[in-house]
Design a protein around this motif. Structure first.
Motif, PDB file in Angstrom:
ATOM      1  N   SER A  94       0.816  -1.221   0.000  1.00 58.15           N
ATOM      2  CA  SER A  94       0.000   0.000   0.000  1.00 58.15           C
ATOM      3  C   SER A  94       0.846   1.266   0.000  1.00 58.15           C
ATOM      4  O   SER A  94       0.536   2.233  -0.700  1.00 58.15           O
ATOM      5  CB  SER A  94      -0.926   0.021   1.218  1.00 58.15           C
ATOM      6  N   GLU A  95       1.919   1.271   0.787  1.00 56.32           N
ATOM      7  CA  GLU A  95       2.765   2.460   0.881  1.00 56.32           C
ATOM      8  C   GLU A  95       3.504   2.727  -0.428  1.00 56.32           C
ATOM      9  O   GLU A  95       3.641   3.883  -0.841  1.00 56.32           O
ATOM     10  CB  GLU A  95       3.756   2.327   2.038  1.00 56.32           C
ATOM     11  N   ILE A  96       3.988   1.665  -1.084  1.00 51.53           N
ATOM     12  CA  ILE A  96       4.674   1.845  -2.369  1.00 51.53           C
ATOM     13  C   ILE A  96       3.704   2.408  -3.406  1.00 51.53           C
ATOM     14  O   ILE A  96       4.013   3.364  -4.119  1.00 51.53           O
ATOM     15  CB  ILE A  96       5.279   0.510  -2.856  1.00 51.53           C
ATOM     16  N   ILE A  97       2.523   1.839  -3.485  1.00 58.80           N
ATOM     17  CA  ILE A  97       1.514   2.285  -4.450  1.00 58.80           C
ATOM     18  C   ILE A  97       1.090   3.724  -4.161  1.00 58.80           C
ATOM     19  O   ILE A  97       0.986   4.548  -5.075  1.00 58.80           O
ATOM     20  CB  ILE A  97       0.306   1.331  -4.449  1.00 58.80           C
ATOM     21  N   GLN A  98       0.876   4.048  -2.895  1.00 58.60           N
ATOM     22  CA  GLN A  98       0.447   5.405  -2.539  1.00 58.60           C
ATOM     23  C   GLN A  98       1.530   6.428  -2.861  1.00 58.60           C
ATOM     24  O   GLN A  98       1.249   7.504  -3.386  1.00 58.60           O
ATOM     25  CB  GLN A  98       0.066   5.483  -1.058  1.00 58.60           C
ATOM     26  N   PHE A  99       2.787   6.089  -2.565  1.00 56.94           N
ATOM     27  CA  PHE A  99       3.877   7.012  -2.897  1.00 56.94           C
ATOM     28  C   PHE A  99       3.935   7.242  -4.401  1.00 56.94           C
ATOM     29  O   PHE A  99       4.097   8.372  -4.859  1.00 56.94           O
ATOM     30  CB  PHE A  99       5.223   6.482  -2.390  1.00 56.94           C
ATOM     31  N   ALA A 100       3.801   6.171  -5.170  1.00 60.78           N
ATOM     32  CA  ALA A 100       3.836   6.293  -6.637  1.00 60.78           C
ATOM     33  C   ALA A 100       2.727   7.210  -7.128  1.00 60.78           C
ATOM     34  O   ALA A 100       2.954   8.052  -8.005  1.00 60.78           O
ATOM     35  CB  ALA A 100       3.720   4.911  -7.278  1.00 60.78           C
ATOM     36  N   ARG A 101       1.543   7.088  -6.572  1.00 60.39           N
ATOM     37  CA  ARG A 101       0.416   7.951  -6.968  1.00 60.39           C
ATOM     38  C   ARG A 101       0.657   9.404  -6.577  1.00 60.39           C
ATOM     39  O   ARG A 101       0.410  10.319  -7.361  1.00 60.39           O
ATOM     40  CB  ARG A 101      -0.875   7.459  -6.320  1.00 60.39           C
ATOM     41  N   ASP A 102       1.131   9.605  -5.362  1.00 59.98           N
ATOM     42  CA  ASP A 102       1.292  10.961  -4.829  1.00 59.98           C
ATOM     43  C   ASP A 102       2.457  11.731  -5.442  1.00 59.98           C
ATOM     44  O   ASP A 102       2.478  12.958  -5.383  1.00 59.98           O
ATOM     45  CB  ASP A 102       1.476  10.919  -3.307  1.00 59.98           C
ATOM     46  N   HIS A 103       3.443  11.027  -6.008  1.00 56.83           N
ATOM     47  CA  HIS A 103       4.665  11.686  -6.463  1.00 56.83           C
ATOM     48  C   HIS A 103       4.943  11.489  -7.946  1.00 56.83           C
ATOM     49  O   HIS A 103       6.090  11.595  -8.389  1.00 56.83           O
ATOM     50  CB  HIS A 103       5.856  11.217  -5.621  1.00 56.83           C
ATOM     51  N   GLU A 104       3.918  11.209  -8.717  1.00 58.93           N
ATOM     52  CA  GLU A 104       4.017  11.102 -10.172  1.00 58.93           C
ATOM     53  C   GLU A 104       5.132  10.164 -10.620  1.00 58.93           C
ATOM     54  O   GLU A 104       5.900  10.466 -11.534  1.00 58.93           O
ATOM     55  CB  GLU A 104       4.184  12.490 -10.794  1.00 58.93           C
ATOM     56  N   VAL A 105       5.223   9.014  -9.966  1.00 55.22           N
ATOM     57  CA  VAL A 105       6.186   7.990 -10.353  1.00 55.22           C
ATOM     58  C   VAL A 105       5.663   7.318 -11.618  1.00 55.22           C
ATOM     59  O   VAL A 105       4.482   6.981 -11.707  1.00 55.22           O
ATOM     60  CB  VAL A 105       6.361   6.953  -9.215  1.00 55.22           C
ATOM     61  N   ASP A 106       6.530   7.132 -12.607  1.00 55.27           N
ATOM     62  CA  ASP A 106       6.079   6.447 -13.823  1.00 55.27           C
ATOM     63  C   ASP A 106       6.778   5.105 -14.041  1.00 55.27           C
ATOM     64  O   ASP A 106       6.482   4.404 -14.994  1.00 55.27           O
ATOM     65  CB  ASP A 106       6.179   7.335 -15.066  1.00 55.27           C
ATOM     66  N   LEU A 107       7.688   4.723 -13.111  1.00 56.11           N
ATOM     67  CA  LEU A 107       8.286   3.389 -13.139  1.00 56.11           C
ATOM     68  C   LEU A 107       8.664   2.988 -11.721  1.00 56.11           C
ATOM     69  O   LEU A 107       9.343   3.736 -11.022  1.00 56.11           O
ATOM     70  CB  LEU A 107       9.540   3.351 -14.023  1.00 56.11           C
ATOM     71  N   ILE A 108       8.224   1.807 -11.313  1.00 53.22           N
ATOM     72  CA  ILE A 108       8.621   1.221 -10.036  1.00 53.22           C
ATOM     73  C   ILE A 108       9.533   0.044 -10.351  1.00 53.22           C
ATOM     74  O   ILE A 108       9.190  -0.815 -11.166  1.00 53.22           O
ATOM     75  CB  ILE A 108       7.411   0.731  -9.220  1.00 53.22           C
ATOM     76  N   VAL A 109      10.696   0.024  -9.721  1.00 54.49           N
ATOM     77  CA  VAL A 109      11.641  -1.088  -9.856  1.00 54.49           C
ATOM     78  C   VAL A 109      11.729  -1.761  -8.497  1.00 54.49           C
ATOM     79  O   VAL A 109      11.944  -1.091  -7.481  1.00 54.49           O
ATOM     80  CB  VAL A 109      13.037  -0.598 -10.297  1.00 54.49           C
ATOM     81  N   MET A 110      11.537  -3.076  -8.485  1.00 54.55           N
ATOM     82  CA  MET A 110      11.635  -3.810  -7.226  1.00 54.55           C
ATOM     83  C   MET A 110      12.106  -5.231  -7.485  1.00 54.55           C
ATOM     84  O   MET A 110      12.006  -5.728  -8.602  1.00 54.55           O
ATOM     85  CB  MET A 110      10.315  -3.786  -6.465  1.00 54.55           C
ATOM     86  N   GLY A 111      12.616  -5.852  -6.460  1.00 54.89           N
ATOM     87  CA  GLY A 111      13.122  -7.215  -6.581  1.00 54.89           C
ATOM     88  C   GLY A 111      12.082  -8.237  -6.177  1.00 54.89           C
ATOM     89  O   GLY A 111      11.153  -7.943  -5.440  1.00 54.89           O
TER      90      GLY A 111
END
Length: 144
Positions: A94-111
């Motif tokens: 939830s926190e990763i998704i919310q941060f991406a929404r709130d900060h105009e992230v257009d790519l999430i990289v994770m392992g």
């Protein structure tokens, strides 16, 4: 299409450098902002008052302080001087998704650790983010 804001989600395990380096390469390629995020998931345990534990807030503060130190070290290992380091407390997906929404992230990289048997069909953080993120996702397979 080039990315403007890359978010690298890390769990601060030994395998995170490979994930962070991949995110940094993509950010450099597109001249994008790079943010590192770590979510501290503190789950208090009730031991039926058999063991006296420090106050829950103190434990969470210690976890956040340790995470900040380790995230800073990871950024240093990557050779990055300017990177946003975000430490939050809550439910990881939830926190990763919310941060991406709130900060105009257009790519999430994770392992994602490779799992076999029953563990491969159970939910994981990477799987949860993959199905709910508002942007592109790059999953870096790490470990055995």
């Amino acid at each position: 299409m080039s990315y403007q804001h890359v978010l690298c989600a890390v769990d601060l395990s030994d395998d995170n450098l490979a994930v962070a380096v991949r995110a940094a390469e993509l950010a450099r390629h597109d001249n994008a902002r790079l943010s590192l995020i770590h979510v501290v998931e503190y789950v208090p345990i009730d031991l039926a008052n058999e063991l006296v534990l420090p106050h829950q807030q103190e434990i969470e503060e210690q976890l956040l302080k340790r995470a900040k130190k380790l995230l800073g070290e990871l950024a240093g290992e990557m050779g990055l001087d300017v990177v946003s380091e975000i430490i939050v407390s809550g439910q990881t997906r939830s926190e990763i998704i919310q941060f991406a929404r709130d900060h105009e992230v257009d790519l999430i990289v994770m392992g994602k650790h490779r799992k076999h048997g029953i563990f491969s069909i159970l939910g994981s953080t990477a799987n949860g983010v993959l199905h709910h993120a508002p942007c592109d996702i790059l999953i870096v397979h790490i470990g055995e």
